[in-house]
Write an enzyme that holds these catalytic residues in place. Structure first.
Site, mmCIF file in Angstrom:
data_model
loop_
_atom_site.group_PDB
_atom_site.id
_atom_site.type_symbol
_atom_site.label_atom_id
_atom_site.label_comp_id
_atom_site.label_asym_id
_atom_site.label_seq_id
_atom_site.Cartn_x
_atom_site.Cartn_y
_atom_site.Cartn_z
ATOM 1 N N ASP A 314 0.207 -12.540 -109.902
ATOM 2 C CA ASP A 314 0.403 -13.206 -108.685
ATOM 3 C C ASP A 314 -0.464 -14.589 -108.979
ATOM 4 O O ASP A 314 -1.559 -14.512 -109.947
ATOM 5 C CB ASP A 314 -0.418 -12.476 -107.580
ATOM 6 C CG ASP A 314 -0.480 -13.381 -106.521
ATOM 7 O OD1 ASP A 314 0.468 -13.673 -105.835
ATOM 8 O OD2 ASP A 314 -1.655 -13.495 -105.818
ATOM 9 N N ASP A 504 -4.983 -9.995 -106.136
ATOM 10 C CA ASP A 504 -6.280 -9.719 -105.682
ATOM 11 C C ASP A 504 -6.131 -9.494 -104.247
ATOM 12 O O ASP A 504 -7.095 -9.362 -103.568
ATOM 13 C CB ASP A 504 -7.234 -10.700 -106.054
ATOM 14 C CG ASP A 504 -6.657 -12.066 -105.251
ATOM 15 O OD1 ASP A 504 -5.490 -12.372 -105.163
ATOM 16 O OD2 ASP A 504 -7.754 -12.763 -104.796
ATOM 17 N N ASP A 508 -0.930 -8.180 -102.057
ATOM 18 C CA ASP A 508 -0.562 -7.622 -103.328
ATOM 19 C C ASP A 508 -0.486 -6.095 -103.752
ATOM 20 O O ASP A 508 0.089 -5.469 -104.576
ATOM 21 C CB ASP A 508 -1.359 -8.313 -104.829
ATOM 22 C CG ASP A 508 -1.231 -9.676 -104.709
ATOM 23 O OD1 ASP A 508 -0.306 -10.226 -104.540
ATOM 24 O OD2 ASP A 508 -2.291 -10.432 -104.882
#
Length: 625
Positions: A314, A504, A508
């Site tokens: 990400d 994080d 996610d």
């Protein structure tokens, strides 16, 4: 002193054995001396053997050693019976040493929780239990003490050792306004802190819980060894019985000779090399990774990590710092300050980093009375009532959904478009800083043979590629909603990839849970991400992802080495023992020797010096970012 009792017992038994052999004793005198040596060396084995029988699980290495040693006494080979248990105890001493070394290697991580807290009450310091401290209380951390709870410094300044939490060896300064995590040590000053989390929710408690849980989850290799030993031991006992009975009964061979061969066969067949060394390898791998600030939740996840061929990052908060700054304001029909005011008020209730950066750029107090209803859509933005007008603040998707024509800014970064009562009012461009070691993380993953490194982001393609290209990331997926991210992970999995997802944020968590290995970045990341992840990077260094993969691969390789070595050597010696080419003492040497070599090989998983040097190396391409 380590193993003092065991060493004393081994030395005493060895001296009695040597005295009996060198003195040339026979008869009752010899039997008495050898029996004493046997009892001294073997009583722990006997106790474990009896407990195993009581628990209805007799077929283990203690059973094999007990039967073989008593059998040696029964056929008049008392010295060899003593030697069997004596050398077996030497092997166990090596095992105890190796396990103790592994445990000591992570003792700094499991000893993070002080028993007392210096609670500040009416100006007086009172010692109390961490469980009794509430959020908002003030506590004092003196020089040399660990912070017992997470908190924000309100008074004092000190260098803080964070190595037990993040693996970072260089202390950092903590001053008023800075966050200090539980488990960190105040090096040279006293700190007064306002507690921000309860004891059960503190960073140190979460880390200890993760470490304790890690040893509950077995890897496939460990499970294989456990199942193998369960069926293997009864099989070799049956084989030994057939070896002792069939030749004498069927062919008239000497019974004593074939019983001796059967006992030798039993000693060699002991699976302790596998049973001990494989779990120890994964124990060491988890411990070694922990010392570098990488928490793996179990051996099964470590083994899955070793097979990863695709790593998906990400962007925000992972490859970038997640710290946004307003880079440009392009108003339409109003001035820049007016656009910032409307956007800041619309984002008043949002905790998203983009909203925080807009409020920071506005730089004035929010007029709460001007803010009405507010609705936030994940991955899109917010719709709020400001000064009685309907305000939209978000990405192009939010504008399109509401029929607002907008213009894409000619700048890199995250664009927050603003519309007032259905009319486009302009956009605010926000940029995020790339982490210093993101480029080295990608380069290290490629050096490790990872097939593909991909990046996912909700930003536009231009903004996403602006970050990804300098890092060397070829696969960039942009304009994504949280649900789109898990869709990409599932597509990669359907292609037969072994996927690790690194993120994080709370959004996610589904992708972390769905991937083969979920890796959460930063101990201060969202609770949902840390809970869903299989591996937790304790700081914000993406370069620890390839290091974790290297640790996992080395651990797996060492466990495979042990399996091949132990089974191969045992097969050869079992054949030699069945043919009568080795003695009982030689069989013990073979068994203990294989176990000791495998154990010492497993201890190699604790070594992290070479991997730590990778983290200290200057990250390539930093200047270009």
């Amino acid at each position: 002193m380590f193993g003092a009792v065991a060493i004393a017992r081994i030395l005493a038994s060895g001296m009695l054995l040597a005295a009996g052999v060198l003195a040339g004793l026979d008869g009752i005198a010899a039997l008495t001396v050898f029996a004493a040596a046997y009892a001294v060396a073997g009583y722990p084995v006997f106790i474990r053997f009896l407990k195993a029988i009581y628990n209805r699980r007799p077929f283990d290495e203690n059973f094999l050693m007990t039967v073989a040693s008593l059998g040696a006494f029964a056929i008049g080979e008392a010295p060899e019976g003593v030697a069997i248990l004596l050398f077996y105890q030497v092997g166990e001493l090596f095992e105890e040493y190796a396990v103790d070394r592994s445990r000591r290697s992570i003792s700094s991580l499991t000893d993070l929780l002080p028993e007392d807290v210096n609670l500040l009450v009416d100006g007086e310091v009172v010692a109390t239990r961490p469980e009794d401290v509430r959020v908002g209380d003030l506590i004092v951390v003196r020089p040399g003490e660990r912070a017992p709870l997470d908190g924000v410094v309100t008074e004092g300044s000190s260098m803080v050792d964070t190595s037990a939490i993040t693996g970072e060896s260089v202390p950092r300064r903590a001053s008023p306004g800075d966050t200090v995590l539980s488990g960190c040590i105040s090096v040279n000053g006293a700190l007064t802190m306002r507690v921000t989390s309860l004891h059960a929710d503190s960073t140190a408690s979460r880390i200890v819980s993760l470490i304790e849980d890690a040893y509950e989850a077995k890897s496939r290799s460990e499970s294989f060894v456990t199942k193998f030993a369960r069926y293997y031991t009864p099989a070799v006992v049956l084989s030994a019985l057939l070896l002792a009975a069939v030749p004498p009964l069927a062919f008239g061979a000497p019974f004593e000779e074939w019983l001796y061969r059967a006992l030798t066969f039993l000693v060699i067949s002991c699976p302790c090399a596998l049973v001990i060394s494989i779990p120890l390898a994964f124990f060491g791998g988890i411990g070694g990774a922990s010392r570098m600030g990488i928490l793996v939740k179990g051996g099964n996840y470590l083994e899955a990590l070793a097979g990863v061929d695709t790593v998906v990052f990400d962007k925000t908060g992972t490859l970038t710092e997640g710290v946004f700054d307003v880079e440009g304001v392009t108003p339409r029909g109003m001035d820049a300050e007016g656009l910032l005011r409307i956007a800041a008020h619309a984002e008043f209730h949002s905790s998203h980093p983009v909203a925080v950066s807009i409020r920071k750029a506005y730089g004035k107090d929010i007029d709460v009375s001007a803010v009405g209803t507010c609705e936030e859509t994940a991955g899109r933005g917010v719709a709020a009532e400001v000064d009685g007008r309907r305000v939209l603040a978000g990405n192009g998707g939010l504008m399109s959904e509401n029929g607002v024509a907008f213009e894409a800014p000619d700048a890199f970064g995250t664009a927050v478009h603003v519309a007032v009562d259905g009319e486009y009012a302009g956009c605010i461009v926000i940029s995020d800083r790339v982490r210093r070691d993101s480029a080295s993380a990608v380069a290290m993953l490629k050096d490790a043979g990872v097939r593909e490194v991909a990046m996912l982001t909700g930003d536009t393609r231009a903004a996403g590629e602006h970050v990804a290209r300098p890092l060397g990331i070829g696969s960039v997926y942009t304009d994504l909603l949280p649900a789109d991210k898990i869709g990409i992970v599932e597509r990669l999995l359907s292609e037969g990839r072994s996927v690790a997802f690194v993120g994080d944020g709370m959004n996610d968590a589904p992708s972390l849970a769905r991937s083969d290995v979920g890796i959460a970045m930063g101990v201060m990341g969202s609770d949902a991400a840390i809970e869903a992840a299989d591996v937790v990077i304790m700081d914000d260094m993406p370069s620890k992802v390839p290091v974790a993969i290297r640790v996992a691969r080395r651990t797996r390789w060492i466990s495979i080495e042990n399996i091949v070595f132990a089974i191969g050597v045992k097969a050869v010696f079992l054949a030699l023992g069945a043919m009568g080419h080795i003695t009982l003492v030689e069989a013990v040497f073979a068994d203990v020797g294989v176990a000791v070599i495998a154990i010492l090989n497993s201890v190699r998983t604790l070594r992290t010096a070479g991997l730590e040097s990778l983290l200290r190396a200057p990250p390539p391409g930093t200047d270009a970012l």
